[in-house]
Design a protein around this motif. Sequence first.
Motif, PDB file in Angstrom:
ATOM      1  N   CYS A   1       0.850  -1.198   0.000  1.00 42.65           N
ATOM      2  CA  CYS A   1       0.000   0.000   0.000  1.00 42.65           C
ATOM      3  C   CYS A   1       0.884   1.245   0.000  1.00 42.65           C
ATOM      4  O   CYS A   1       0.540   2.267  -0.608  1.00 42.65           O
ATOM      5  CB  CYS A   1      -0.909  -0.023   1.226  1.00 42.65           C
ATOM      6  SG  CYS A   1      -2.036   1.361   1.338  1.00 42.65           S
TER       7      CYS A   1
ATOM      8  N   SER B   1       3.046   5.798   6.217  1.00 45.55           N
ATOM      9  CA  SER B   1       3.103   5.810   4.750  1.00 45.55           C
ATOM     10  C   SER B   1       2.120   6.792   4.124  1.00 45.55           C
ATOM     11  O   SER B   1       2.370   7.307   3.035  1.00 45.55           O
ATOM     12  CB  SER B   1       2.812   4.414   4.203  1.00 45.55           C
ATOM     13  OG  SER B   1       3.798   3.515   4.640  1.00 45.55           O
TER      14      SER B   1
ATOM     15  N   THR C   1      -8.018   8.406   5.636  1.00 42.95           N
ATOM     16  CA  THR C   1      -7.773   7.014   6.027  1.00 42.95           C
ATOM     17  C   THR C   1      -9.057   6.526   6.686  1.00 42.95           C
ATOM     18  O   THR C   1      -9.525   7.136   7.648  1.00 42.95           O
ATOM     19  CB  THR C   1      -6.610   6.931   7.032  1.00 42.95           C
ATOM     20  OG1 THR C   1      -5.413   7.377   6.385  1.00 42.95           O
ATOM     21  CG2 THR C   1      -6.407   5.505   7.541  1.00 42.95           C
TER      22      THR C   1
ATOM     23  N   ASP D   1      -6.805   6.351   1.584  1.00 42.95           N
ATOM     24  CA  ASP D   1      -5.944   5.290   2.095  1.00 42.95           C
ATOM     25  C   ASP D   1      -6.895   4.247   2.670  1.00 42.95           C
ATOM     26  O   ASP D   1      -7.376   4.374   3.798  1.00 42.95           O
ATOM     27  CB  ASP D   1      -4.961   5.814   3.147  1.00 42.95           C
ATOM     28  CG  ASP D   1      -4.047   4.702   3.652  1.00 42.95           C
ATOM     29  OD1 ASP D   1      -4.378   3.517   3.446  1.00 42.95           O
ATOM     30  OD2 ASP D   1      -3.013   5.019   4.271  1.00 42.95           O
TER      31      ASP D   1
ATOM     32  N   HIS E   1      -0.809  -6.532   3.242  1.00 42.62           N
ATOM     33  CA  HIS E   1       0.148  -6.893   4.295  1.00 42.62           C
ATOM     34  C   HIS E   1      -0.466  -7.997   5.158  1.00 42.62           C
ATOM     35  O   HIS E   1      -1.686  -8.098   5.256  1.00 42.62           O
ATOM     36  CB  HIS E   1       0.415  -5.638   5.133  1.00 42.62           C
ATOM     37  CG  HIS E   1       1.442  -5.834   6.199  1.00 42.62           C
ATOM     38  ND1 HIS E   1       1.113  -6.151   7.502  1.00 42.62           N
ATOM     39  CD2 HIS E   1       2.789  -5.755   6.159  1.00 42.62           C
ATOM     40  CE1 HIS E   1       2.217  -6.257   8.218  1.00 42.62           C
ATOM     41  NE2 HIS E   1       3.253  -6.029   7.433  1.00 42.62           N
TER      42      HIS E   1
ATOM     43  N   LYS F   1      -3.688  -7.566   7.259  1.00 35.74           N
ATOM     44  CA  LYS F   1      -4.981  -7.120   6.723  1.00 35.74           C
ATOM     45  C   LYS F   1      -5.895  -8.329   6.463  1.00 35.74           C
ATOM     46  O   LYS F   1      -5.432  -9.470   6.478  1.00 35.74           O
ATOM     47  CB  LYS F   1      -4.769  -6.321   5.437  1.00 35.74           C
ATOM     48  CG  LYS F   1      -3.671  -5.274   5.496  1.00 35.74           C
ATOM     49  CD  LYS F   1      -3.854  -4.163   6.533  1.00 35.74           C
ATOM     50  CE  LYS F   1      -2.707  -3.189   6.405  1.00 35.74           C
ATOM     51  NZ  LYS F   1      -2.536  -2.157   7.348  1.00 35.74           N
TER      52      LYS F   1
ATOM     53  N   GLU G   1       3.466  -9.203   1.930  1.00 32.56           N
ATOM     54  CA  GLU G   1       3.558  -7.777   1.593  1.00 32.56           C
ATOM     55  C   GLU G   1       2.887  -7.610   0.234  1.00 32.56           C
ATOM     56  O   GLU G   1       3.235  -8.328  -0.714  1.00 32.56           O
ATOM     57  CB  GLU G   1       5.013  -7.319   1.468  1.00 32.56           C
ATOM     58  CG  GLU G   1       5.871  -7.498   2.709  1.00 32.56           C
ATOM     59  CD  GLU G   1       5.795  -6.341   3.690  1.00 32.56           C
ATOM     60  OE1 GLU G   1       5.082  -5.350   3.423  1.00 32.56           O
ATOM     61  OE2 GLU G   1       6.452  -6.446   4.744  1.00 32.56           O
TER      62      GLU G   1
END
Length: 374
Positions: free
Chosen positions: A55, A83, A126, A152, A178, A181, A187
């Motif tokens: 991401c 990030s 987000t 995001d 990741h 999640k 990754e």
Amino acid sequence: MIPFNKPYVSGNEIAYINDAVSRGKLSGNGYYTQACQQYFESQFGFQKVLLTTSCTDALEMAAILLDIKEGDEVIMPTYTFVSTANAFALRGAKIVFADVCAAVPNIDVTKIESLITARTKAIVVTHYGGIATDMDAILSIAVEHKLFIVEDAAQCIGGKYKNLPLGSFGHLATFSFHETKNIQCGEGGMLVINDERFNDRAEIIWEKGTNRSAYFSGKVASYEWMDIGSSFLPAELNAAFLFAQTEAYLLIQNRRKILWQLYYEELIPFVSKHTFSLLEVSLLAQHNHHTFALVCATAEDAQKLILDLHGVGILAVTHYKCLHLSAYYFSQYNGMELNNARRFEQCLVRLPLFHELEQVELLAITAKIKSFYI
Ligand SMILES: *Cc1c(COP(=O)(O)O)cnc(C)c1O
């Protein structure tokens, strides 16, 4: 011991990796990359999807696509992952942090307009724990001030806002695969492009700044350097793993929902201003059961509760540290108080939530929490 997370493996991952090997193409944009991209486009109605190595990479692609440069300002919540901000800082943008709501750690839409200047280029939201930000408000602010929106949506696969998938509202949206999640390949990530003006350039940025994907699909006779870019595409090995996860999507989401609801039923009777609150339920209606969190009444309680749980082998954890107070950003911090975000930083405790968590384990966790408060 009950870990905070255990990555789920459906069982077909290795078979698909073997198949990728036997297909003889292991670099990116092969059979499994395209199968995953088609899955996400058709399952969620996204206009265009590009798999990425994370991401974080998808966010960096978003910042390049929006032509973010020195002097631009980008507004985002301070309570988010590094990030979200770093991708735009890398392009030289000034990051402008906003506070989050009191009831859920998503950007407080009422705080945005006072932060907009002539240099503001984008708002990044987000959706915390797969719980939607107030997108109607975000969209109307963005239209009025001619700003780009990036979601995001790292934690959001399957989450919705007013019946539409998270990730379908911004000009661009980014997801993570990741291992923490809901669906994962160790990754991994994806960029969702909802505005087709970005389609061609996104493919170039994705392939090291070259038009190699146009070359592969037979549109041009050779490929060359066209733009800035990087190596944002994952190997077929990761895509093959992820494809097995997409096939288990409903199973994974249903299991999380059952566990999440059990937590909720066990703990809702204990909510009070002296104990803890849960993230706001009205907004939770269409979330994706990514996170189960308590917001303790005090920072001290949160620390003690985490230690108590650790003492019996239950790994509960806090979450983000406010970015406006981080070591990297602090020298640029203008002193504005962002108190709701601070409260979540200090008081939010996430409980173990993963596919293989057993009901008896979950009940042991809630029993320990209840005994902490009795
Ligand atoms: C997990 C996460 C990221 C980072 O995802 P990676 O795939 O690890 O790069 C970014 N933003 C948010 C909100 C996240 O939860």
